[in-house]
Design an enzyme around this catalytic site. Sequence first.
Site, mmCIF file in Angstrom:
data_model
loop_
_atom_site.group_PDB
_atom_site.id
_atom_site.type_symbol
_atom_site.label_atom_id
_atom_site.label_comp_id
_atom_site.label_asym_id
_atom_site.label_seq_id
_atom_site.Cartn_x
_atom_site.Cartn_y
_atom_site.Cartn_z
ATOM 1 N N ARG A 1 6.794 -2.533 -8.901
ATOM 2 C CA ARG A 1 5.777 -3.426 -9.004
ATOM 3 C C ARG A 1 4.387 -2.667 -9.590
ATOM 4 N NH1 ARG A 1 1.336 -3.686 -4.293
ATOM 5 N NH2 ARG A 1 0.324 -5.502 -4.960
ATOM 6 N N HIS B 1 -5.128 -6.516 -9.412
ATOM 7 C CA HIS B 1 -5.363 -5.426 -8.300
ATOM 8 C C HIS B 1 -6.652 -4.941 -8.323
ATOM 9 C CE1 HIS B 1 -2.784 -2.485 -5.770
ATOM 10 N NE2 HIS B 1 -3.879 -2.130 -5.685
ATOM 11 N N GLU C 1 -4.254 -7.778 -1.818
ATOM 12 C CA GLU C 1 -5.213 -7.464 -0.664
ATOM 13 C C GLU C 1 -6.583 -8.205 -0.853
ATOM 14 O OE1 GLU C 1 -5.321 -3.536 0.212
ATOM 15 O OE2 GLU C 1 -3.225 -3.193 0.653
ATOM 16 N N ASN D 1 1.561 -5.510 2.741
ATOM 17 C CA ASN D 1 1.223 -3.955 2.593
ATOM 18 C C ASN D 1 0.866 -3.517 4.111
ATOM 19 O OD1 ASN D 1 1.466 -4.212 -0.269
ATOM 20 N ND2 ASN D 1 -0.655 -3.898 -0.665
ATOM 21 N N TYR E 1 -0.112 0.255 6.214
ATOM 22 C CA TYR E 1 -0.441 1.608 6.441
ATOM 23 C C TYR E 1 -0.798 1.961 7.913
ATOM 24 C CZ TYR E 1 -0.432 1.600 1.416
ATOM 25 O OH TYR E 1 -0.287 1.635 -0.031
ATOM 26 N N GLU F 1 3.708 -2.711 -0.437
ATOM 27 C CA GLU F 1 3.185 -1.121 -0.065
ATOM 28 C C GLU F 1 3.397 -0.619 1.129
ATOM 29 O OE1 GLU F 1 -0.824 -0.499 -1.272
ATOM 30 O OE2 GLU F 1 -0.638 -2.005 -3.113
#
Length: 470
Positions: A97, A141, A186, A315, A317, A373
Site C-alpha cells: 500500500r 495521505h 484517515e 488503521n 494503533y 495500518e
Amino acid sequence: MSIDVRPADSGRPVPRPLPDLALPGLPADFVWGTATSAYQIEGAVDIDGRTPSIWDTFSHTPGVIDNDDHGDVACDHYHRMPQDVRLLADLGLDAYRFSLSWPRVQPGGRGPANEKGLDFYDRLVDELLAKGITPWATLYHWDLPQELEDAGGWPERDTAHRFADYAELVAGRLGDRVRHWITLNEPFCSAILGYHIGCHAPGRKDFRAAVRAVHHLHLAHGLAVQRIRSAVPTPVQVGITFNPSQVYAASDSAADLDAARRADGMGARIYLDPVLRGQYPPDVVEDLAQLDVGVPVEAGDLDVIAQPLDFLGINYYLSDVVAAGDEPGLTTRVPQPDRPVTAMSWEIHPQGLTDLLTRIGRDYPGTPVYITENGAAFDDSVYGTGAGGRIEDIDRTVYLAEHLAAVGRAREAGADVRGFFAWSLMDNFEWAYGYDKRFGIVHVDYATQRRTPKQSALWLRDAANAHRGR
Ligand code: FCB
C-alpha cells in the site's frame, strides 16, 4: 527461540521468545502487506515538476516538528524505488500500500497531469507487478497541494471537486493495472489534527473549519469513487481508510457513558455513518448544534458520499478510555497505567482491535475490512554493521503478532477481515515527530540510506508463508 535484547521502553521483561507463527483465525487467502505514504518516504520534493504540499510548508515552519525535521529527502524513495521494490519482493508479502503525492501528479492541484510525476507511479506499479506484488494505491495521505490550501483548503467545498479531478487523472493512467484503490487515509487526521488541533498541516486551530473539512473530505471521497469506477475497468476494488476510535467508558456513571458516546461520535461515527449508512449520526449533529457548529450538507451530498464500497480500510494503533471532563460537554482520556506503551507513549491494547472489528462487523455489516495500518514505534537496538546488521526488534514483532492474533479473534467472532498491512515498510518521516520515531519493519540509516530488514520483517515474512502453507 529466545533472544537477548536490551530492555525496551515498553518495560516488558527480556529476553522474550519470538511469537508463534501460527495465528488462529487467519485463512490461507488472507492478504499480507506493508504500507507507506508519499510524503513520509519519497523526498525529491522539488524534482520533476512537483510543487509544495501543505506538509512541505508546515514542516519548514520552525518549531512545529521535532528537531525541525522535514520530508525534503526522507527515505529518498523517489530515487531508490526499484531497490525498495526488490526489498519488498525479498519479504515475499502479497501487497504493498503506497500513496500518491497529489502535487507531484497535478502541481498546484488543478489542471492537467504532470506526466513526469505520473511516470514515477507508473514505474512503481510496473515494478510491483513484475515481482508479483499487488499494488494498493491511496490517493490522499494528507499532502494537499499548497495552492489549494491557499484557496481555503478542505473547509472549502471546491477542494472536494479538485480531488475528484485528480482522482480521475490518476485512475485514468494507472487503472489498467491497479485494481485496489483507497480514496483517503484517515480523514480524522486531515480534518481534526490539521484544522482543529493544529498539530498537523496546515496547522489551523478552528473547530468550525475542521467540521466543514470533515464533510468536504467525505464529499471528495464519494466523488472520487464515482470517477474511479468510470475510469477503471472492472474488476476494481474501491474503499476508504478510517482510524475510528475504539472507546470505552471509564465507569458506568451516566456522565462517563455520555462522554464515551460523544467520543465515539466524533472519533468514529461521524466518519463511518455518512460513508456506510448515508447519514450523519443525529446525536453528533445535535452535539455540534449545541456548540453552534453546523455540518455544511447540501442537497444530494449524502447520496454521493454513500457510494457502495468494495472494502473498508481500518488503521488501528490504540484505544481510548474516556470520562466526563470538568465542564459539560468535555471528555477526558483516562490513562491506563497497566498497559505497556510504545515509544510514542501509545498504550498497547490488542483487544481494542478485536472489539473495534467486531463492532464494525455488527454495526456496519456487508463491507469487507482490511487492516490498512497497524504497527509500533520502538527505539530499536542495532547490532552489527553492514549487510549482516541485525535489528532485534522483539517489541515490534510481539506487537504485530498480538494484533494479528486480535484480528484472528475478530474473524472467529464473525468479522469479515481479509488482510493486514504492517505500518510501515520502512522507518520514515513520522509527521510532527520527525525521524526519531521508527515504525519500520525495515531499518533506514538516514546518513547512508541503507535499508536493513528488522527481525519483525523476517517474522512477518515467515508468518505469511506459514499461513499460505508454503
Ligand atoms: C497513522 C498514519 C501514518 C503513520 C501512522 C503511525 O495515523 O496514517 O502515516 O503516521 O499513523
